[in-house]
Design a protein around this motif. Structure first.
Motif, short mmCIF file in Angstrom:
data_model
loop_
_atom_site.label_atom_id
_atom_site.label_comp_id
_atom_site.label_asym_id
_atom_site.label_seq_id
_atom_site.Cartn_x
_atom_site.Cartn_y
_atom_site.Cartn_z
N ALA A 99 45.24 39.46 18.94
CA ALA A 99 43.90 38.73 18.98
C ALA A 99 42.99 39.30 20.06
CB ALA A 99 44.16 37.04 19.13
N SER A 100 43.77 39.47 21.10
CA SER A 100 42.74 39.92 22.18
C SER A 100 43.30 40.73 23.43
CB SER A 100 42.03 38.69 22.97
OG SER A 100 43.07 38.12 24.01
N TRP A 101 44.75 40.98 23.48
CA TRP A 101 45.24 41.98 24.51
C TRP A 101 44.72 41.29 25.90
CZ3 TRP A 101 43.46 43.65 20.06
CH2 TRP A 101 44.56 44.48 19.27
N LEU A 102 44.45 40.30 26.02
CA LEU A 102 44.02 39.62 27.58
C LEU A 102 45.41 39.38 28.21
CD1 LEU A 102 42.05 38.70 29.22
CD2 LEU A 102 41.93 36.58 28.47
N ARG A 103 46.20 38.94 27.78
CA ARG A 103 47.71 38.55 28.26
C ARG A 103 48.19 39.83 29.03
NH1 ARG A 103 51.45 34.73 25.51
NH2 ARG A 103 49.77 33.42 26.14
N PRO A 104 48.35 40.82 28.06
CA PRO A 104 48.90 42.26 28.83
C PRO A 104 47.95 42.83 29.76
CG PRO A 104 48.58 42.39 26.32
CD PRO A 104 48.29 41.15 26.88
N ALA A 105 46.71 42.69 29.59
CA ALA A 105 45.69 43.36 30.29
C ALA A 105 45.87 42.59 31.73
CB ALA A 105 44.40 43.30 29.78
N ARG A 106 45.82 41.51 31.69
CA ARG A 106 46.12 40.66 33.24
C ARG A 106 47.36 40.89 33.78
NH1 ARG A 106 43.34 34.80 31.29
NH2 ARG A 106 41.27 35.65 31.83
N ARG A 107 48.46 41.10 33.21
CA ARG A 107 49.83 41.43 33.58
C ARG A 107 49.73 42.85 34.09
NH1 ARG A 107 54.06 40.75 29.36
NH2 ARG A 107 55.32 41.49 31.05
N LEU A 108 48.94 43.83 33.50
CA LEU A 108 49.06 45.02 33.82
C LEU A 108 48.05 45.26 35.25
CD1 LEU A 108 48.16 47.55 30.64
CD2 LEU A 108 50.27 47.61 32.51
N THR A 109 47.11 44.41 35.51
CA THR A 109 46.45 44.37 36.81
C THR A 109 46.85 43.39 37.79
OG1 THR A 109 44.60 43.25 35.52
CG2 THR A 109 44.49 45.57 35.46
N GLY A 110 47.58 42.37 37.48
CA GLY A 110 47.84 41.48 38.21
C GLY A 110 48.29 41.89 39.52
N PRO A 111 49.42 42.75 39.57
CA PRO A 111 49.89 43.32 40.84
C PRO A 111 49.39 44.13 41.78
CG PRO A 111 51.41 43.38 38.88
CD PRO A 111 49.95 43.14 38.35
N ALA A 112 48.03 44.57 41.31
CA ALA A 112 47.22 45.63 42.14
C ALA A 112 47.90 46.78 42.36
CB ALA A 112 46.41 44.61 43.17
N PRO A 113 48.28 47.57 41.46
CA PRO A 113 49.16 48.90 41.86
C PRO A 113 48.30 49.60 42.47
CG PRO A 113 48.73 48.62 39.33
CD PRO A 113 48.32 47.29 40.13
N ASP A 114 48.81 50.81 42.89
CA ASP A 114 48.06 51.94 43.22
C ASP A 114 47.71 52.62 41.81
OD1 ASP A 114 48.61 51.66 45.85
OD2 ASP A 114 50.45 52.69 45.78
N ALA A 115 48.27 52.79 40.85
CA ALA A 115 47.98 53.41 39.80
C ALA A 115 48.64 52.69 38.41
CB ALA A 115 48.23 54.94 39.76
N TRP A 116 48.16 53.26 37.28
CA TRP A 116 48.85 52.53 36.06
C TRP A 116 49.30 53.95 35.16
CZ3 TRP A 116 44.17 51.02 37.96
CH2 TRP A 116 44.24 49.76 38.28
N VAL A 117 50.41 53.47 34.45
CA VAL A 117 51.12 54.71 33.77
C VAL A 117 51.09 53.87 32.33
CG1 VAL A 117 53.03 56.03 33.13
CG2 VAL A 117 52.21 55.66 35.51
N LEU A 118 50.57 54.75 31.31
CA LEU A 118 50.58 54.14 29.95
C LEU A 118 51.37 55.00 28.74
CD1 LEU A 118 46.68 52.84 29.82
CD2 LEU A 118 48.80 51.55 30.33
N ALA A 119 51.92 54.54 28.10
CA ALA A 119 52.73 55.10 26.78
C ALA A 119 52.45 54.53 25.79
CB ALA A 119 54.13 55.57 27.12
N ALA A 163 46.70 51.34 22.31
CA ALA A 163 46.25 51.70 23.84
C ALA A 163 44.83 51.65 24.00
CB ALA A 163 46.85 53.16 24.31
N ALA A 164 44.19 52.03 22.58
CA ALA A 164 42.64 51.94 23.04
C ALA A 164 42.35 50.40 23.03
CB ALA A 164 42.06 52.40 21.61
N GLN A 165 42.83 49.44 22.26
CA GLN A 165 42.66 48.12 22.14
C GLN A 165 42.79 47.42 23.66
OE1 GLN A 165 41.17 46.50 19.61
NE2 GLN A 165 42.43 46.98 17.70
N LEU A 166 44.04 47.75 24.22
CA LEU A 166 44.18 47.50 25.61
C LEU A 166 43.22 47.92 26.44
CD1 LEU A 166 46.24 45.87 27.33
CD2 LEU A 166 47.49 48.27 27.86
N ALA A 167 42.87 49.21 26.51
CA ALA A 167 41.77 49.83 27.19
C ALA A 167 40.49 49.02 27.36
CB ALA A 167 41.60 51.21 27.07
N ARG A 168 40.13 48.77 26.16
CA ARG A 168 39.01 48.01 25.93
C ARG A 168 38.90 46.69 26.60
NH1 ARG A 168 35.24 50.06 22.09
NH2 ARG A 168 34.42 47.85 21.65
#
Length: 183
Positions: free
Chosen positions: A90-110, A116-121
């Motif tokens: 429906a929105s990808w909001l939960r995975p987006a927040r989980r990816l950015t919440g820990p404030a990492p130095d970088a992200w790795v996506l597979a 992935a485009a849905q998530l990136a948006r």
């Protein structure tokens, strides 16, 4: 492609693709690809220590993410979160927040281009995610990823090709560099 918006432009950035997405599922990652992902994270522009790893739910993406995690942690580096996402939600909001919440130095996506485009948006719409601090596996280095996400959404995204080369997105231009080209 249809991106619905609510009044005032604050709606979901969800993509409504045609009934069938023409992109194939990701293939298995290669050793050269994995090595290139690690090298990109170690470049002076990133110098990442901690990363969050995101992946689609298909077998190849899960396997690539697991291989990266073993390699990264084997180098004494930190994986602060591992997040998966569906190809359709429906929105990808939960995975987006989980990816950015820990404030990492970088992200790795597979993952596959559509998920992935849905998530990136969603990441660009709702978080402080920076595509320039993100490294993708070969499956994301396609014109389809840029087309689906939108060039401004993934501007600065870089990644590894299956042969160990590098790809990068510069607005609507996707450029691939051969292994050892110095890029």
């Amino acid at each position: 492609m249809n991106v619905p918006r609510q009044a005032g432009g604050s709606g979901s950035p969800r993509i409504r693709p045609p009934s069938a997405d023409p992109t194939p599922a990701p293939g298995a990652h290669t050793d050269a690809e994995l090595a290139s992902v690690v090298c990109l994270l170690n470049e002076p522009r990133l110098r990442a220590w901690s990363v969050t790893v995101g992946h689609g739910r298909d077998a190849a993406s899960r396997t690539a993410a697991a291989a990266f995690i073993r390699t990264w942690e084997g180098l004494g580096r930190e994986v602060v979160a591992v997040v998966d996402w569906p190809e359709d939600a429906a929105s990808w909001l939960r995975p987006a927040r989980r990816l950015t919440g820990p404030a990492p130095d970088a992200w790795v996506l597979a993952g596959a281009p559509l998920g992935a485009a849905q998530l990136a948006r969603r990441l660009r719409h709702s978080t402080g995610w920076a595509p320039s601090r993100t490294v993708g596996f070969a499956s994301l280095g396609t014109a389809r990823t840029v087309e689906l996400a939108g060039p401004d959404t993934v501007h600065g995204l870089r990644g590894a090709s299956a042969d160990g080369g590098v790809w990068e997105v510069d607005h609507d231009r996707l450029t691939h560099y051969a292994p050892g080209s110095g890029t």
